[in-house]
Scaffold this motif. Structure first.
Motif, PDB file in Angstrom:
ATOM      1  N   GLN A   1      11.654 -68.141  40.651  1.00 18.62           N
ATOM      2  CA  GLN A   1      11.196 -67.204  39.622  1.00 18.62           C
ATOM      3  C   GLN A   1      10.206 -66.194  40.203  1.00 18.62           C
ATOM      4  N   GLN A   2       9.357 -66.628  41.143  1.00 19.62           N
ATOM      5  CA  GLN A   2       8.404 -65.699  41.740  1.00 19.62           C
ATOM      6  C   GLN A   2       9.123 -64.633  42.565  1.00 19.62           C
ATOM      7  N   GLU A   3      10.134 -65.030  43.330  1.00 18.34           N
ATOM      8  CA  GLU A   3      10.898 -64.052  44.107  1.00 18.34           C
ATOM      9  C   GLU A   3      11.577 -63.044  43.186  1.00 18.34           C
ATOM     10  N   LEU A   4      12.140 -63.542  42.091  1.00 19.37           N
ATOM     11  CA  LEU A   4      12.789 -62.655  41.130  1.00 19.37           C
ATOM     12  C   LEU A   4      11.757 -61.720  40.497  1.00 19.37           C
ATOM     13  N   ALA A   5      10.584 -62.256  40.155  1.00 13.88           N
ATOM     14  CA  ALA A   5       9.524 -61.427  39.579  1.00 13.88           C
ATOM     15  C   ALA A   5       9.107 -60.319  40.544  1.00 13.88           C
ATOM     16  N   ASP A   6       9.015 -60.631  41.838  1.00 12.14           N
ATOM     17  CA  ASP A   6       8.679 -59.618  42.840  1.00 12.14           C
ATOM     18  C   ASP A   6       9.701 -58.489  42.821  1.00 12.14           C
ATOM     19  N   LEU A   7      10.989 -58.855  42.799  1.00 11.11           N
ATOM     20  CA  LEU A   7      12.047 -57.852  42.834  1.00 11.11           C
ATOM     21  C   LEU A   7      12.084 -57.007  41.561  1.00 11.11           C
ATOM     22  N   VAL A   8      11.702 -57.607  40.437  1.00  4.92           N
ATOM     23  CA  VAL A   8      11.750 -56.925  39.145  1.00  4.92           C
ATOM     24  C   VAL A   8      10.491 -56.081  38.918  1.00  4.92           C
ATOM     25  N   GLY A   9       9.413 -56.403  39.629  1.00  2.00           N
ATOM     26  CA  GLY A   9       8.161 -55.685  39.432  1.00  2.00           C
ATOM     27  C   GLY A   9       7.431 -56.165  38.196  1.00  2.00           C
ATOM     28  N   ALA A  10       7.410 -57.484  38.004  1.00  7.15           N
ATOM     29  CA  ALA A  10       6.748 -58.085  36.844  1.00  7.15           C
ATOM     30  C   ALA A  10       6.043 -59.347  37.306  1.00  7.15           C
ATOM     31  N   THR A  11       5.258 -59.934  36.410  1.00  6.21           N
ATOM     32  CA  THR A  11       4.601 -61.194  36.746  1.00  6.21           C
ATOM     33  C   THR A  11       5.572 -62.350  36.531  1.00  6.21           C
ATOM     34  N   ARG A  12       5.309 -63.468  37.221  1.00  2.00           N
ATOM     35  CA  ARG A  12       6.175 -64.637  37.071  1.00  2.00           C
ATOM     36  C   ARG A  12       6.189 -65.160  35.629  1.00  2.00           C
ATOM     37  N   PRO A  13       5.027 -65.236  34.926  1.00  2.00           N
ATOM     38  CA  PRO A  13       5.087 -65.717  33.540  1.00  2.00           C
ATOM     39  C   PRO A  13       5.966 -64.855  32.630  1.00  2.00           C
ATOM     40  N   VAL A  14       5.928 -63.538  32.807  1.00  2.00           N
ATOM     41  CA  VAL A  14       6.775 -62.660  31.984  1.00  2.00           C
ATOM     42  C   VAL A  14       8.247 -62.922  32.279  1.00  2.00           C
ATOM     43  N   VAL A  15       8.593 -63.003  33.561  1.00  2.00           N
ATOM     44  CA  VAL A  15       9.982 -63.274  33.939  1.00  2.00           C
ATOM     45  C   VAL A  15      10.406 -64.650  33.434  1.00  2.00           C
ATOM     46  N   SER A  16       9.517 -65.642  33.544  1.00  2.00           N
ATOM     47  CA  SER A  16       9.830 -66.989  33.078  1.00  2.00           C
ATOM     48  C   SER A  16      10.126 -66.998  31.576  1.00  2.00           C
ATOM     49  N   THR A  17       9.365 -66.259  30.801  1.00  2.00           N
ATOM     50  CA  THR A  17       9.597 -66.173  29.356  1.00  2.00           C
ATOM     51  C   THR A  17      10.973 -65.590  29.055  1.00  2.00           C
TER      52      THR A  17
ATOM     53  N   ALA B   1      17.905 -57.776  34.273  1.00  2.00           N
ATOM     54  CA  ALA B   1      19.366 -57.784  34.202  1.00  2.00           C
ATOM     55  C   ALA B   1      19.970 -56.953  35.330  1.00  2.00           C
ATOM     56  N   GLU B   2      19.406 -55.786  35.590  1.00  2.00           N
ATOM     57  CA  GLU B   2      19.896 -54.919  36.668  1.00  2.00           C
ATOM     58  C   GLU B   2      19.753 -55.615  38.017  1.00  2.00           C
ATOM     59  N   THR B   3      18.644 -56.304  38.223  1.00  2.00           N
ATOM     60  CA  THR B   3      18.416 -57.023  39.477  1.00  2.00           C
ATOM     61  C   THR B   3      19.417 -58.162  39.645  1.00  2.00           C
ATOM     62  N   LEU B   4      19.684 -58.894  38.562  1.00  2.00           N
ATOM     63  CA  LEU B   4      20.675 -59.974  38.632  1.00  2.00           C
ATOM     64  C   LEU B   4      22.059 -59.426  38.978  1.00  2.00           C
ATOM     65  N   ARG B   5      22.411 -58.297  38.395  1.00  2.00           N
ATOM     66  CA  ARG B   5      23.712 -57.688  38.711  1.00  2.00           C
ATOM     67  C   ARG B   5      23.760 -57.263  40.178  1.00  2.00           C
TER      68      ARG B   5
ATOM     69  N   ARG C   1      -2.907 -59.855  54.630  1.00  2.00           N
ATOM     70  CA  ARG C   1      -3.857 -60.651  55.431  1.00  2.00           C
ATOM     71  C   ARG C   1      -4.386 -61.860  54.693  1.00  2.00           C
ATOM     72  N   GLU C   2      -4.340 -61.818  53.367  1.00  2.00           N
ATOM     73  CA  GLU C   2      -4.823 -62.949  52.570  1.00  2.00           C
ATOM     74  C   GLU C   2      -3.765 -64.028  52.388  1.00  2.00           C
ATOM     75  N   GLY C   3      -2.573 -63.816  52.925  1.00  2.00           N
ATOM     76  CA  GLY C   3      -1.517 -64.809  52.812  1.00  2.00           C
ATOM     77  C   GLY C   3      -0.613 -64.646  51.604  1.00  2.00           C
ATOM     78  N   ASN C   4      -0.802 -63.563  50.840  1.00  2.00           N
ATOM     79  CA  ASN C   4       0.091 -63.298  49.708  1.00  2.00           C
ATOM     80  C   ASN C   4       1.414 -62.765  50.220  1.00  2.00           C
ATOM     81  N   GLU C   5       2.490 -63.144  49.545  1.00  2.00           N
ATOM     82  CA  GLU C   5       3.827 -62.715  49.967  1.00  2.00           C
ATOM     83  C   GLU C   5       4.507 -61.959  48.832  1.00  2.00           C
ATOM     84  N   LEU C   6       5.224 -60.901  49.198  1.00  2.00           N
ATOM     85  CA  LEU C   6       5.994 -60.108  48.248  1.00  2.00           C
ATOM     86  C   LEU C   6       7.444 -60.070  48.718  1.00  2.00           C
TER      87      LEU C   6
END
Length: 198
Positions: free
Chosen positions: A150-166, A124-128, A34-39
């Motif tokens: 990167q945010q979409e990938l972070a959602d799928l991986v279950g991590a934050t975008r900054p961690v995935v970006s690193t 890596a598993e998600t990319l495969r 309801r707040e407009g956040n997307e997963l």
């Protein structure tokens, strides 16, 4: 039907009476609050069936939004006609059961990764998974071209975008990945496989 990049095929909370089949391209499935956040909850590739009508002959309220990633070609059929086809052609029904079973196994693997693997191995598993096992070459000549942020990938991986970006920056520096704002290219498949095993 052909859809442009970011076109919405159906939206969360709206009634849909169709079953969709993705003929070419990629579809992002996402849920919002309801707040407009997307997963981002999934990416579909050619040959996959989706939509509320898949499980209900009269359709129903969409639990997610389906959005085109790049140019997409998709076929749709009224849910009632699709279910009549399944009843009259058992071989098609068996294929649908197999497809849904594969999708369930992917979800189970993802849950297992969340519980037992580090973020790097989950990435890596998600990319495969998204690349279909790297069966095709991307347009840049590498292992696979995956159109997602990167945010979409972070959602799928279950991590934050900054961690995935690193992690992505490190892998790019090692020559494993190439990426821009909207896509990833897997350049070194063997390194991705090693990360999964690690």
């Amino acid at each position: 039907c052909t859809f442009r990049h970011k076109a919405v095929l159906y939206a969360q909370g709206r009634r849909s009476r169709h079953v969709w089949c993705l003929c070419a391209g990629q579809i992002k499935l996402a849920r919002g609050d309801r707040e407009g956040n997307e997963l981002t909850i999934g990416f579909l590739s050619a040959g996959e069936l989706f939509g509320p009508g898949l499980v209900n002959a009269t359709g129903g309220e969409s639990q997610e939004t389906a959005t085109a990633k790049g140019t997409v070609s998709a076929w749709r059929v009224p849910a009632g006609e699709f279910h009549a086809l399944l009843l009259s052609t058992p071989a098609i029904a068996v294929n649908i059961i197999e497809m849904l079973t594969r999708r369930q196994r992917q979800l189970e693997r993802r849950l297992e990764c969340f519980a037992f693997r580090r973020t790097e191995a989950r990435l890596a598993e998600t990319l495969r998974e998204l690349s279909g096992g790297f069966e095709q070459r991307c347009e840049h000549g590498f292992g696979e071209h995956i159109r997602l942020t990167q945010q979409e990938l972070a959602d799928l991986v279950g991590a934050t975008r900054p961690v995935v970006s690193t992690i992505l920056n490190r892998l790019r520096g090692q020559g494993v990945l190439g990426y821009s704002r909207d896509y990833l290219c897997v350049r070194n498949i063997a390194s991705i496989e090693r990360l999964i095993g690690g």
